[in-house]
Design an enzyme around this catalytic site. Structure first.
Site, PDB file in Angstrom:
ATOM      1  N   ARG A 236      -1.795  63.014 -24.180  1.00  0.00           N
ATOM      2  CA  ARG A 236      -2.371  62.480 -22.953  1.00  0.00           C
ATOM      3  C   ARG A 236      -3.837  62.892 -22.924  1.00  0.00           C
ATOM      4  O   ARG A 236      -4.184  64.011 -23.330  1.00  0.00           O
ATOM      5  CB  ARG A 236      -1.671  63.039 -21.707  1.00  0.00           C
ATOM      6  N   GLU A 265      -8.547  57.383 -18.360  1.00  0.00           N
ATOM      7  CA  GLU A 265      -8.113  56.115 -18.902  1.00  0.00           C
ATOM      8  C   GLU A 265      -8.138  54.998 -17.868  1.00  0.00           C
ATOM      9  O   GLU A 265      -7.662  55.231 -16.747  1.00  0.00           O
ATOM     10  CB  GLU A 265      -6.672  56.311 -19.385  1.00  0.00           C
ATOM     11  N   HIS A 283      -4.423  53.299 -26.063  1.00  0.00           N
ATOM     12  CA  HIS A 283      -3.123  53.873 -25.669  1.00  0.00           C
ATOM     13  C   HIS A 283      -1.974  52.994 -26.171  1.00  0.00           C
ATOM     14  O   HIS A 283      -1.243  52.389 -25.386  1.00  0.00           O
ATOM     15  CB  HIS A 283      -3.037  54.069 -24.150  1.00  0.00           C
TER      16      HIS A 283
HETATM   17  P1  NAP Z   1       8.819  66.786 -26.202  1.00  0.00           P
HETATM   18  O1  NAP Z   1       9.932  66.545 -27.169  1.00  0.00           O
HETATM   19  O2  NAP Z   1       9.129  67.291 -24.833  1.00  0.00           O
HETATM   20  O3  NAP Z   1       7.772  67.747 -26.927  1.00  0.00           O
HETATM   21  C1  NAP Z   1       6.721  68.397 -26.272  1.00  0.00           C
HETATM   22  C2  NAP Z   1       6.508  69.738 -26.939  1.00  0.00           C
HETATM   23  O4  NAP Z   1       5.361  70.371 -26.354  1.00  0.00           O
HETATM   24  C3  NAP Z   1       7.712  70.688 -26.715  1.00  0.00           C
HETATM   25  O5  NAP Z   1       8.026  71.300 -27.948  1.00  0.00           O
HETATM   26  C4  NAP Z   1       7.155  71.702 -25.723  1.00  0.00           C
HETATM   27  O6  NAP Z   1       7.673  73.011 -25.849  1.00  0.00           O
HETATM   28  C5  NAP Z   1       5.704  71.730 -26.099  1.00  0.00           C
HETATM   29  N1  NAP Z   1       4.888  72.288 -25.005  1.00  0.00           N
HETATM   30  C6  NAP Z   1       5.027  72.091 -23.671  1.00  0.00           C
HETATM   31  N2  NAP Z   1       4.081  72.786 -23.007  1.00  0.00           N
HETATM   32  C7  NAP Z   1       3.359  73.448 -23.940  1.00  0.00           C
HETATM   33  C8  NAP Z   1       2.257  74.330 -23.883  1.00  0.00           C
HETATM   34  N3  NAP Z   1       1.722  74.676 -22.717  1.00  0.00           N
HETATM   35  N4  NAP Z   1       1.758  74.828 -25.047  1.00  0.00           N
HETATM   36  C9  NAP Z   1       2.312  74.500 -26.242  1.00  0.00           C
HETATM   37  N5  NAP Z   1       3.363  73.656 -26.355  1.00  0.00           N
HETATM   38  C10 NAP Z   1       3.871  73.131 -25.224  1.00  0.00           C
HETATM   39  O7  NAP Z   1       7.988  65.442 -25.975  1.00  0.00           O
HETATM   40  P2  NAP Z   1       7.718  64.265 -27.020  1.00  0.00           P
HETATM   41  O8  NAP Z   1       8.760  63.225 -26.884  1.00  0.00           O
HETATM   42  O9  NAP Z   1       7.434  64.852 -28.344  1.00  0.00           O
HETATM   43  O10 NAP Z   1       6.374  63.665 -26.378  1.00  0.00           O
HETATM   44  C11 NAP Z   1       5.208  64.461 -26.252  1.00  0.00           C
HETATM   45  C12 NAP Z   1       4.165  63.776 -25.386  1.00  0.00           C
HETATM   46  O11 NAP Z   1       3.583  62.707 -26.118  1.00  0.00           O
HETATM   47  C13 NAP Z   1       4.707  63.091 -24.121  1.00  0.00           C
HETATM   48  O12 NAP Z   1       4.854  64.011 -23.053  1.00  0.00           O
HETATM   49  C14 NAP Z   1       3.674  62.035 -23.825  1.00  0.00           C
HETATM   50  O13 NAP Z   1       2.724  62.513 -22.925  1.00  0.00           O
HETATM   51  C15 NAP Z   1       3.027  61.789 -25.187  1.00  0.00           C
HETATM   52  N6  NAP Z   1       3.282  60.430 -25.689  1.00  0.00           N
HETATM   53  C16 NAP Z   1       2.246  59.565 -25.853  1.00  0.00           C
HETATM   54  C17 NAP Z   1       2.471  58.315 -26.358  1.00  0.00           C
HETATM   55  C18 NAP Z   1       1.338  57.350 -26.571  1.00  0.00           C
HETATM   56  O14 NAP Z   1       1.511  56.157 -26.369  1.00  0.00           O
HETATM   57  N7  NAP Z   1       0.187  57.804 -27.006  1.00  0.00           N
HETATM   58  C19 NAP Z   1       3.760  57.886 -26.684  1.00  0.00           C
HETATM   59  C20 NAP Z   1       4.813  58.791 -26.513  1.00  0.00           C
HETATM   60  C21 NAP Z   1       4.558  60.065 -26.005  1.00  0.00           C
HETATM   61  P3  NAP Z   1       9.183  73.415 -25.389  1.00  0.00           P
HETATM   62  O15 NAP Z   1       9.982  73.175 -26.640  1.00  0.00           O
HETATM   63  O16 NAP Z   1       9.071  74.837 -24.989  1.00  0.00           O
HETATM   64  O17 NAP Z   1       9.550  72.489 -24.257  1.00  0.00           O
END
Ligand code: NAP
Length: 329
Positions: A236, A265, A283
């Site tokens: 993000r 954005e 995005h």
């Molecule tokens: P996810 O499986 O929840 O992974 C997020 C990871 O970040 C988890 O391992 C989490 O740790 C870690 N985290 C949370 N807070 C943190 C911090 N303060 N410092 C370090 N690590 C931290 O989510 P995901 O499915 O991989 O998606 C991740 C993000 O990508 C989404 O939230 C979204 O904003 C973004 N995204 C963007 C697009 C796009 O179109 N560009 C598409 C899809 C997703 P824990 O294991 O402790 O929870």
């Protein structure tokens, strides 16, 4: 029941919802204006919304009949979950179905910025390609380099899997550290932020946007990166201090960046689009026909469950509403 869908969805999904409920759609490819949104949501029991919709306490006050909110995204920083829980409204997202598409795009950005694909394409179209030469249009290799993944969740792990095919060394930093045997199995090494940033040739961000991750990468962190390193952001926009990034890119204290998301954005921080060491995408991390169809279907299924009082499969706040422990990230 009355349902509001705030984005254009595949026909198959629209008819699935339409068979069972009275559905009002906003089918333009631009976000619903706030005043129109407030007006449209007033008599709805179900809301299937997009990341461009801000669902806050104020909006919920105008939606007294709402029984479920289904976000068509894995990130849910656009929704005030606490405000929804307070009103007993389950909120869901679409985890997993967009992991591969987003990981592919993070890799595409790495290759695009390091191998200068966009610059090369533009120059070729403009007739600038006149001869091959040994020192012409040099970029940097991705293969064999060190990748630092920040946020090792679903997408972070999928990026790590792809990196293995490129014979990269993969470091990670995340809120939760994996067990040593899992790290060995996945060939990943844990690092604190400073050591990851100072060692990686590519830093790829995969954290959710939360108060803790806002400006996780700012001036100080950019200064820790190598002059030859690239920053990739498909998470993000506000995870990166974009003004500090523009300064680092202008002064070439880092080599370049690949961005899919922006702090304000769709606006870009002044100076960003003038730089040739950055690749800018609108995005589009999950923007494939296959993934968007899966996301729409998943959001619709979550919505349908919530409308009949069942727990949506991807509910983020069921336990908050029903009094058990917190399942949220
Ligand atoms: P996810 O499986 O929840 O992974 C997020 C990871 O970040 C988890 O391992 C989490 O740790 C870690 N985290 C949370 N807070 C943190 C911090 N303060 N410092 C370090 N690590 C931290 O989510 P995901 O499915 O991989 O998606 C991740 C993000 O990508 C989404 O939230 C979204 O904003 C973004 N995204 C963007 C697009 C796009 O179109 N560009 C598409 C899809 C997703 P824990 O294991 O402790 O929870």
């Amino acid at each position: 029941m009355n349902v509001l869908v705030t984005g254009n969805l595949p026909e198959k999904v629209l008819s699935l919802l339409g068979e069972m409920h009275a559905v009002e759609f906003h089918t333009e490819d631009r976000p619903l204006e706030r005043s129109r949104f407030v007006e449209m949501v007033g008599d709805k029991e179900g809301l299937l919304c997009m990341i461009t919709d801000r669902i806050d306490d104020d909006l919920l006050q105008h939606a007294p009949r709402l029984r479920v909110i289904a976000n068509m995204a894995v990130g849910y920083d656009n929704i005030d979950i606490e405000a929804a829980s307070k009103r007993g409204i389950p909120v869901s997202n679409t985890p997993g179905v967009l992991t591969d598409a987003t990981a592919d795009l993070a890799f595409a950005l790495m290759l695009a910025v390091a191998r200068r694909l966009v610059e090369g394409d533009l120059m070729t179209r403009e007739g600038g390609f006149r001869f091959w030469a040994p020192m012409y249009f040099l970029g940097h290799e991705v293969s064999g380099k060190t990748l630092g993944i920040v946020g090792l969740g679903r997408i972070g792990k999928a990026v790590a899997r792809r990196a293995r095919g490129f014979e990269m060394e993969v470091l990670y930093h995340s809120r939760t550290r994996m067990a040593p045997e899992q790290e060995r199995e996945l060939e990943l090494s844990y690092r604190d932020m400073e050591s990851l940033l100072s060692r990686a040739d590519f830093v790829s961000l995969h954290v959710p946007l939360t108060p803790d991750t806002h400006h996780l990468i700012g001036e100080k962190e950019l200064a820790m990166m190598r002059e030859s390193a690239y920053l990739i952001n498909t998470s993000r926009g506000p995870v990166v201090d974009e003004k500090a990034l523009v300064r680092a890119l202008e002064k070439r204290t880092i080599a370049g960046a690949g961005l899919d998301v922006y702090e304000e954005e769709p606006a870009l921080t002044p100076g960003l689009k003038e730089l040739n060491n950055v690749v800018l995408l609108p995005h589009m991390g999950s923007a494939t026909v296959e993934t968007r169809s899966r996301m729409a279907l998943r959001a619709a299924e979550n919505l349908l469950a919530g409308l009949v009082g069942k727990r949506p499969a991807d509910c983020l706040n069921w336990d908050d509403i029903h009094g058990n422990s917190d399942r949220r990230a």
